[in-house]
Design a protein around this motif. Structure first.
Motif, PDB file in Angstrom:
ATOM      1  N   GLU A 103      -8.259  -6.295  21.941  1.00  0.00           N
ATOM      2  CA  GLU A 103      -9.652  -5.843  21.873  1.00  0.00           C
ATOM      3  C   GLU A 103     -10.528  -6.573  22.871  1.00  0.00           C
ATOM      4  O   GLU A 103     -11.449  -5.986  23.448  1.00  0.00           O
ATOM      5  CB  GLU A 103     -10.200  -6.015  20.446  1.00  0.00           C
TER       6      GLU A 103
ATOM      7  N   LEU B  71     -13.047  -8.930  14.441  1.00  0.00           N
ATOM      8  CA  LEU B  71     -12.081  -7.833  14.284  1.00  0.00           C
ATOM      9  C   LEU B  71     -10.688  -8.353  13.961  1.00  0.00           C
ATOM     10  O   LEU B  71      -9.986  -7.802  13.113  1.00  0.00           O
ATOM     11  CB  LEU B  71     -12.022  -6.990  15.558  1.00  0.00           C
TER      12      LEU B  71
ATOM     13  N   VAL C 210     -10.765   2.873   7.342  1.00  0.00           N
ATOM     14  CA  VAL C 210     -12.014   2.803   8.109  1.00  0.00           C
ATOM     15  C   VAL C 210     -11.891   1.752   9.212  1.00  0.00           C
ATOM     16  O   VAL C 210     -12.329   1.974  10.345  1.00  0.00           O
ATOM     17  CB  VAL C 210     -13.207   2.482   7.182  1.00  0.00           C
ATOM     18  N   TYR C 211     -11.275   0.619   8.880  1.00  0.00           N
ATOM     19  CA  TYR C 211     -11.098  -0.460   9.865  1.00  0.00           C
ATOM     20  C   TYR C 211     -10.265   0.010  11.055  1.00  0.00           C
ATOM     21  O   TYR C 211     -10.685  -0.131  12.208  1.00  0.00           O
ATOM     22  CB  TYR C 211     -10.435  -1.661   9.191  1.00  0.00           C
TER      23      TYR C 211
ATOM     24  N   LEU D  47      -9.438   3.082  11.947  1.00  0.00           N
ATOM     25  CA  LEU D  47     -10.082   4.205  12.628  1.00  0.00           C
ATOM     26  C   LEU D  47     -11.220   3.712  13.523  1.00  0.00           C
ATOM     27  O   LEU D  47     -11.394   4.203  14.649  1.00  0.00           O
ATOM     28  CB  LEU D  47     -10.612   5.205  11.596  1.00  0.00           C
ATOM     29  N   SER D  48     -11.970   2.726  13.042  1.00  0.00           N
ATOM     30  CA  SER D  48     -13.085   2.178  13.825  1.00  0.00           C
ATOM     31  C   SER D  48     -12.580   1.515  15.102  1.00  0.00           C
ATOM     32  O   SER D  48     -13.157   1.702  16.180  1.00  0.00           O
ATOM     33  CB  SER D  48     -13.871   1.156  12.997  1.00  0.00           C
ATOM     34  N   VAL D  49     -11.481   0.752  14.990  1.00  0.00           N
ATOM     35  CA  VAL D  49     -10.913   0.095  16.168  1.00  0.00           C
ATOM     36  C   VAL D  49     -10.435   1.131  17.181  1.00  0.00           C
ATOM     37  O   VAL D  49     -10.696   1.012  18.391  1.00  0.00           O
ATOM     38  CB  VAL D  49      -9.749  -0.841  15.765  1.00  0.00           C
TER      39      VAL D  49
ATOM     40  N   VAL E  77     -11.427   4.294  17.493  1.00  0.00           N
ATOM     41  CA  VAL E  77     -12.573   5.026  18.045  1.00  0.00           C
ATOM     42  C   VAL E  77     -13.305   4.168  19.074  1.00  0.00           C
ATOM     43  O   VAL E  77     -13.725   4.670  20.131  1.00  0.00           O
ATOM     44  CB  VAL E  77     -13.530   5.469  16.910  1.00  0.00           C
ATOM     45  N   LEU E  78     -13.452   2.882  18.792  1.00  0.00           N
ATOM     46  CA  LEU E  78     -14.091   1.981  19.757  1.00  0.00           C
ATOM     47  C   LEU E  78     -13.323   1.943  21.071  1.00  0.00           C
ATOM     48  O   LEU E  78     -13.915   1.955  22.153  1.00  0.00           O
ATOM     49  CB  LEU E  78     -14.185   0.571  19.167  1.00  0.00           C
TER      50      LEU E  78
END
Length: 220
Positions: free
Chosen positions: A41, A87, A116-117, A119-121, A123-124
């Motif tokens: 990340e 993260l 959600v975690y 998916l958020s990573v 999508v980011l």
């Protein structure tokens, strides 16, 4: 991360079934997972920031009053390190888990929070790539503008970073695609095949970067 996984593989060769629980639930797996999420990340964040900086430097090449300074970069990167650190720490505190698979990646999607975690990573990462694409399109248009005037240094750096970023994308895109399908309960490959995919592409990307960063760059 790769050295940790490889050393455990070497140590438990042909008898991993005797060590699986101890490894996956132990501190080593958590540490390996933390390393890879934090590094991955932070790489995405850093490449995005570099791309934005290249776009800004080329767009406002003749505006000395808009020049970025070292303290600007320090603040932006400090924010990125803190964000990526959070993260990477979340799975260690129950948001998803590094203990789901032997390669210690956050592949636990059993709870809504974990979904959600992840998916958020993902999508980011996708948004970061779209921002990078948009910036390089703008750079391309600016450089080919007949009224554009700037030294070749900015353009050469932009070209070098474009190669670096798109090779990273080629390595990470298959992982992100299959991960997204799994999070959406439409897995296209099994967990075993996913591990093969990860073990193949992670080293490929890591081995390519030193060449692209330094060895093929005459300035270094």
């Amino acid at each position: 991360y790769l050295l940790l996984i490889a050393s455990v593989d070497l140590h438990t060769r042909a008898e991993y079934f005797n060590h699986a629980i101890d490894w996956q639930t132990g501190p080593g797996c958590g540490l390996a997972g933390f390393f890879t999420v934090f590094a991955s990340e932070l790489s995405v964040y850093t490449l995005t920031v570099i791309t934005l900086e290249r776009w800004y430097a080329i767009t406002f090449a003749m505006r000395l009053d808009r020049k970025l300074h070292l303290h600007h970069a320090a603040v932006v990167m400090l924010g990125g390190w803190i964000f990526c650190l959070v993260l990477a720490l979340l799975p260690l505190f129950g948001v998803s888990s590094y203990q789901k698979v032997s390669i210690c990646l956050p592949m636990d999607t059993q709870s809504t929070v974990a979904q959600v975690y992840i998916l958020s990573v993902l999508v980011l990462n996708i948004l970061a790539f779209l921002v990078i694409c948009a910036c390089y399109f703008k750079i391309y248009c600016a450089v080919h503008n007949p009224h554009y005037r700037s030294g070749s240094k900015d353009t050469n750096i932009a070209k070098r970073m474009a190669v670096l970023i798109f090779t990273d994308f080629l390595c990470m895109a298959p992982i992100s695609f299959y991960a997204m399908s799994a999070v959406l309960d439409r897995p296209l490959i099994t967990v075993s095949n996913a591990k093969i995919l990860l073990v193949l592409f992670y080293p490929l990307n890591s081995c390519a970067n030193p060449f692209l960063y330094r060895i093929f760059t005459k300035a270094f």
